[in-house]
Scaffold this motif. Structure first.
Motif, short mmCIF file in Angstrom:
data_model
loop_
_atom_site.label_atom_id
_atom_site.label_comp_id
_atom_site.label_asym_id
_atom_site.label_seq_id
_atom_site.Cartn_x
_atom_site.Cartn_y
_atom_site.Cartn_z
N SER A 17 0.83 -1.20 0.00
CA SER A 17 0.00 0.00 0.00
C SER A 17 0.87 1.26 0.00
O SER A 17 0.59 2.23 -0.71
N PHE A 18 1.97 1.21 0.77
CA PHE A 18 2.89 2.35 0.82
C PHE A 18 3.50 2.61 -0.56
O PHE A 18 3.55 3.75 -1.03
N VAL A 19 3.93 1.52 -1.20
CA VAL A 19 4.59 1.67 -2.52
C VAL A 19 3.60 2.22 -3.56
O VAL A 19 3.95 3.08 -4.36
N VAL A 20 2.35 1.76 -3.50
CA VAL A 20 1.33 2.26 -4.44
C VAL A 20 1.15 3.77 -4.25
O VAL A 20 1.16 4.54 -5.23
N HIS A 21 1.00 4.20 -3.01
CA HIS A 21 0.76 5.63 -2.75
C HIS A 21 1.97 6.47 -3.11
O HIS A 21 1.83 7.56 -3.66
N LEU A 22 3.17 5.91 -2.82
CA LEU A 22 4.39 6.64 -3.18
C LEU A 22 4.48 6.77 -4.71
O LEU A 22 4.78 7.84 -5.25
N GLY A 23 4.20 5.65 -5.39
CA GLY A 23 4.25 5.65 -6.86
C GLY A 23 3.30 6.67 -7.45
O GLY A 23 3.65 7.45 -8.34
N LEU A 24 2.09 6.72 -6.90
CA LEU A 24 1.07 7.65 -7.41
C LEU A 24 1.49 9.10 -7.15
O LEU A 24 1.35 9.97 -8.03
N LEU A 25 2.04 9.32 -5.98
CA LEU A 25 2.51 10.68 -5.65
C LEU A 25 3.60 11.12 -6.62
O LEU A 25 3.58 12.23 -7.16
N LEU A 26 4.56 10.21 -6.87
CA LEU A 26 5.66 10.54 -7.77
C LEU A 26 5.16 10.76 -9.21
O LEU A 26 5.67 11.62 -9.92
N ILE A 27 4.15 9.98 -9.59
CA ILE A 27 3.58 10.16 -10.95
C ILE A 27 2.97 11.56 -11.06
O ILE A 27 3.18 12.26 -12.06
N LEU A 28 2.25 11.98 -10.02
CA LEU A 28 1.65 13.32 -10.07
C LEU A 28 2.72 14.40 -10.12
O LEU A 28 2.62 15.35 -10.89
N VAL A 29 3.76 14.22 -9.30
CA VAL A 29 4.81 15.24 -9.23
C VAL A 29 5.59 15.29 -10.54
O VAL A 29 5.69 16.35 -11.19
#
Lengths: 415, 267
Positions: free
Chosen positions: A145-157
Motif C-alpha cells: 500500500s505504501f509503494v502504491v501511494h508513493l508511486g502515485l505521488l511521484l507520478i503526479l509530481v
C-alpha cells in the motif's frame, strides 16, 4: 490540528478522487481547447457562455483543476509518510497479537494438528511462542500500500513537471529544406515517404541533425512510434502534407530557386510583376473546348494535379491553370511548375531530463506496489492447542481454513 | 481464407449458444450430468474461439486487437479463459452460468461488427501494442467476471444463504480478487499507454476521452478497494458496486468509441 488531520484523511482523499472523476467526466463530454466561438455556436441558449465562463473548454488547465491535483498530492504525501511510519509497527503488533489466543476461534486438538500440517506443507515460515505456532508468508506485502501511494505521488509530481517543462514545436519541412531550431541546431529533411518498400502505408522521414557545437551531423530515420532522441531534443514524425512546387529561374544569370507553397503566396519576378500562387488541386477534367475544371476533394493523393495561379504581368492579373511541366515567363524570370511534393510535419520536443525518466520509473514503482498489495498478500496464522486466528490482508486464508475444517468434518462424519 | 475464418467464428458462436442452453437445462433439472456436458461444450466453444483468434493472428501477421471487432472478440475470449482458470484452479463452479452468458453476449456484440482484416495503421505498429491492449482485455474481463460474481452473490443472498457463511464470503472474496487483478491490469494499460503515447504523439497524457474514461474506471475501482480494505465494506454493498461498475467498463470500451471520438477511435 483538526484541519491537518482532515487533509491527510482517506475521506478527504476519496472526496478529491470523486472531484477529479467529475472533472474527467465533464472534460470528456465537452471537446477541449477549441476557439471560444465554437462553443457559442454549438451549444444551445447560454450553455456556450457557461462552458467558456467556467473554463470547462480548457478544464485541465483551470486553476480549480490544478488546485485539486495539488491537494490530492498533499493528501498522498501525508498518506505515504504515515503509511511508511506504520508498516513496521503494524507488522510487529500483528505478529505479537498472534501469540495471544484469547480471541481465537475454537478447534479440536486433531484439527489444530491438521492445520499445522497444512501450513507446514504450504511452506509458510514458522515461529513458536507460548505454545502457539505462528505461520507467516509474504511479509514484503505489508509495504504494498505504501509503494502504491508513493508511486502515485511521484507520478503526479513528475508528470506535472514533465507537462510543465516540455516545449513542443511543429515544423513543416520540405525535402532538402533546412530549418534552424531555437538553440541553433540545424534540422534538414533529406527525404520523406508515405509507403515502405512493400507498398504498405508508412510515414517516414530521413533527417539530418547538426547541433551548433557538433563537428559532424547525425542522420536518422524517424517514423510514427520511432522518434529520434538527440541531446535534449526528441524528433517525431508527426504529420505530413502536400505542397505546390515552383522553380523560378533567372534567364539572364541562370540562377534558380525552388519554392514549396501551401498557402496563397506571391512570387515576384521584377517590380510588381510575378505570379500569385492561389491553390493546388488534386485532379481536373477538361472539356471539348480545352477548358480545365479542377476537382475539389479531401485527399493526399494527387493523380492529376493542377495549379491555379494569377499571372501579374504588368497590366492586371490573369487567372490561369498550370499543369506540372508548364512554365510561364515574366520579364527575365521563368516560373516552372513541378510535380507537387510531400512535406513532412516534424515535431520537435525539448525533453525535460531526467524528469521523464523519473516519471517512467514511478510507473514501474506503482505496478510493483499493486502486485505487492494484491498478489503478495501478507498472511499470518497463529495455531495453538485448541484455537487458531488469522491476520494480515489475506481474507482468503481464513476462508481456506474454514473450508478445510468443514471438509474434514464432513469426511469424519461419513466415516 | 476469410470464409474459413467466418465459419470458425460462427461455429464458436453457435457452440457457446449450445453451452448456455445446456447450462439452462442443467439449472432447471438440477442434473449433474447435463452440467458436466455443458462444461465440456463450453470448453469446446472456447477452443474454437481460441482457434479463431490464433488463425486471425496468423493471417494478419499480428495480434487481433486493433479495432472494435477484434477487441470485442478478444474480450469475450478473455472472459472465457479467466473463467476456465477460476473453475480449474479455484473450483469456482458457481460462476459458470453468468460467465458463459457474459462471454456469449460479448461475442454476439463482436458478431455485429465488420470483421474484415485491415492493415495495421502506422500509429498502432509499436512494441507496446500487445502489452497495452492485451492488458486491457484481461482487465475488462476481470471486471466483468467480478460483476458476474456480484450477480451470483445477490441471487444467493435472496435465496437465503447466510451473509456470514463460507459460500457467500467466498464469492465476495473472489469478486474482490478479480477487481484486484482488473485494477492492476488497468494500471498497466494506462501506464503502458502513457509510455506509448510519448513515443507516438510526444505527450504521455492528452486528456483524450478514452484516457479520461480509463481514469474514471480506475478511480471508481480504487474507491472500491479503499472502501473494502480500510472501511471493511463487504458483501451486498460491494456486489452492487461491482455490478454497477461493469456499466462503466462497457461505456469505456463501447460508449467512448461510439459517442466520444478521439485519438483512440479505431473502429
Amino acid at each position: 490540528m483538526k484541519f491537518v488531520a482532515f487533509l491527510r484523511s482517506m475521506k478527504f482523499g476519496i472526496i478529491l478522487l470523486i472531484l477529479v472523476m467529475a472533472c474527467s467526466l465533464a472534460g470528456s463530454l465537452v471537446p477541449q481547447d477549441r476557439a471560444d466561438s465554437w462553443y457559442m455556436e454549438n451549444y444551445p441558449n447560454n450553455m456556450g457562455n457557461l462552458v467558456v465562463g467556467l473554463g470547462i473548454n480548457r478544464l485541465f488547465s483551470t486553476w480549480y483543476f490544478v488546485t485539486l491535483i495539488g491537494l490530492l498530492s498533499i493528501n498522498l504525501l501525508f498518506c505515504t509518510i504515515i503509511r511508511f511510519g506504520r508498516i513496521a509497527k503494524t507488522r510487529d503488533s500483528l505478529i505479537s497479537s498472534m501469540k495471544n489466543m484469547t480471541n481465537g476461534k475454537n478447534i479440536s486438538n486433531e484439527e489444530a494438528i491438521e492445520l499445522k500440517n497444512m501450513f507446514a506443507e504450504k511452506k509458510y515460515k514458522s515461529s513458536e511462542a507460548n505454545d502457539v505456532i505462528v505461520y507467516s508468508k509474504n511479509s514484503l506485502g505489508f509495504y504494498g500500500s505504501f509503494v502504491v501511494h508513493l508511486g502515485l505521488l511521484l507520478i503526479l509530481v513528475f508528470g506535472g513537471l514533465v507537462l510543465k517543462m516540455s516545449t513542443v514545436i511543429d515544423y513543416n519541412v520540405n525535402p532538402s529544406e533546412t530549418i534552424t531550431l531555437e538553440d541553433g541546431t540545424l534540422l534538414t529533411l533529406e527525404s520523406f515517404r508515405i509507403e515502405d518498400e512493400t507498398g504498405r502505408t508508412e510515414y517516414a522521414s530521413i533527417i539530418n541533425v547538426s547541433t551548433p557545437s557538433a563537428q559532424s551531423s547525425i542522420q536518422r530515420e524517424i517514423k510514427v512510434n520511432h522518434p529520434f532522441t538527440h541531446r535534449s531534443h526528441k524528433y517525431y514524425q508527426h504529420s505530413y502534407g502536400i505542397s505546390g512546387s515552383i522553380t523560378a529561374t533567372n534567364i539572364k544569370t541562370g540562377g534558380w530557386d525552388t519554392f514549396y507553397l501551401t498557402e496563397r503566396s506571391f512570387l515576384s519576378g521584377e517590380g510588381g510583376r510575378g505570379i500569385w500562387y492561389e491553390a493546388l488541386f488534386p485532379a481536373y477534367v477538361i472539356d471539348d473546348d480545352g477548358h480545365i475544371t479542377p476537382l475539389v476533394m479531401q485527399t493526399f493523393i494527387y493523380p492529376d494535379p493542377v495549379y491555379y495561379v494569377l499571372v501579374a504581368d504588368g497590366g492586371g492579373r490573369t487567372a490561369r491553370f498550370m499543369l506540372p511541366g508548364d512554365s510561364v515567363q515574366i520579364g527575365d524570370v521563368e516560373f516552372t511548375f513541378n510535380a507537387p511534393a510531400y512535406f513532412s510535419g516534424i515535431r520537435v520536443k525539448e525533453v525535460p531530463h531526467p524528469f521523464l525518466e523519473l516519471l517512467f520509473a514511478s510507473f514501474i514503482l506503482i505496478i510493483i506496489g499493486f502486485w505487492l498489495c494484491f498478489f503478495h498478500l501478507p498472511t499470518l496464522v497463529g495455531i495453538g492447542k485448541d484455537k487458531y486466528k488469522t491476520a494480515g490482508s489475506n481474507d482468503g486464508v481464513q476462508l481456506e481454513i474454514e473450508a478445510f475444517l468443514k471438509a474434514n468434518k464432513e469426511t469424519s462424519t461419513q466415516c | 481464407m476469410l470464409n474459413i475464418l467466418d465459419i470458425i467464428f460462427n461455429a464458436g458462436l453457435i457452440v457457446y449458444g449450445v453451452a448456455i442452453l445446456l447450462r439452462l437445462v442443467s439449472s432447471m433439472t438440477k442434473k449433474d450430468g447435463i452440467s458436466q456436458i455443458s462444461w465440456g461444450v463450453y470448453l469446446l466453444a472456447t477452443a474454437i474461439h481460441l482457434a479463431y483468434f490464433i488463425s486471425r493472428a496468423m493471417i494478419s501477421g499480428r495480434l487481433p486487437l486493433s479495432n472494435q471487432f477484434e477487441f470485442a472478440m478478444s474480450f469475450s475470449l478473455g472472459i472465457s479463459l479467466i473463467y476456465i482458470v477460476l473453475i480449474l484452479k479455484f473450483k469456482a463452479n458457481w460462476i459458470a452460468p453468468y460467465a458463459t452468458l457474459a462471454a456469449f453476449l460479448m461475442l454476439c456484440y463482436a458478431a455485429s461488427l465488420p470483421k474484415e482484416i485491415r492493415e495495421l495503421m502506422p500509429a498502432l505498429r509499436s512494441q507496446w501494442f500487445a502489452l497495452h491492449i492485451g492488458a486491457a482485455v484481461i482487465s475488462y474481463s476481470s471486471f466483468v467476471l467480478s460483476g458476474c460474481a456480484g450477480v451470483k452473490y445477490l441471487l444467493d443472498l435472496k435465496k437465503g444463504e447466510p451473509e456470514d457463511g463460507v459460500h457467500l464470503r467466498q464469492i465476495d472474496f473472489f469478486s474482490y480478487r478479480l477487481v484486484a487483478l482488473g485494477i492492476l491490469m488497468l494500471t498497466v494499460v494506462i501506464l503502458s499507454g502513457a509510455v506509448w503515447a510519448e513515443e507516438a504523439w510526444s505527450s504521455f497524457w492528452s486528456w483524450d476521452p478514452k484516457e479520461l474514461w480509463s481514469l474514471i474506471t480506475w478511480i471508481i475501482y480504487a474507491i472500491y478497494l479503499h472502501q473494502r480494505l480500510r472501511k471493511n465494506w463487504q458483501g451486498k454493498r460491494m456486489a452492487i458496486f461491482s455490478i454497477v461498475n461493469v456499466g462503466v467498463v462497457l461505456f469505456t470500451f463501447i460508449g467512448v468509441n461510439v459517442l466520444l471520438p478521439g485519438l483512440h477511435s479505431y473502429r
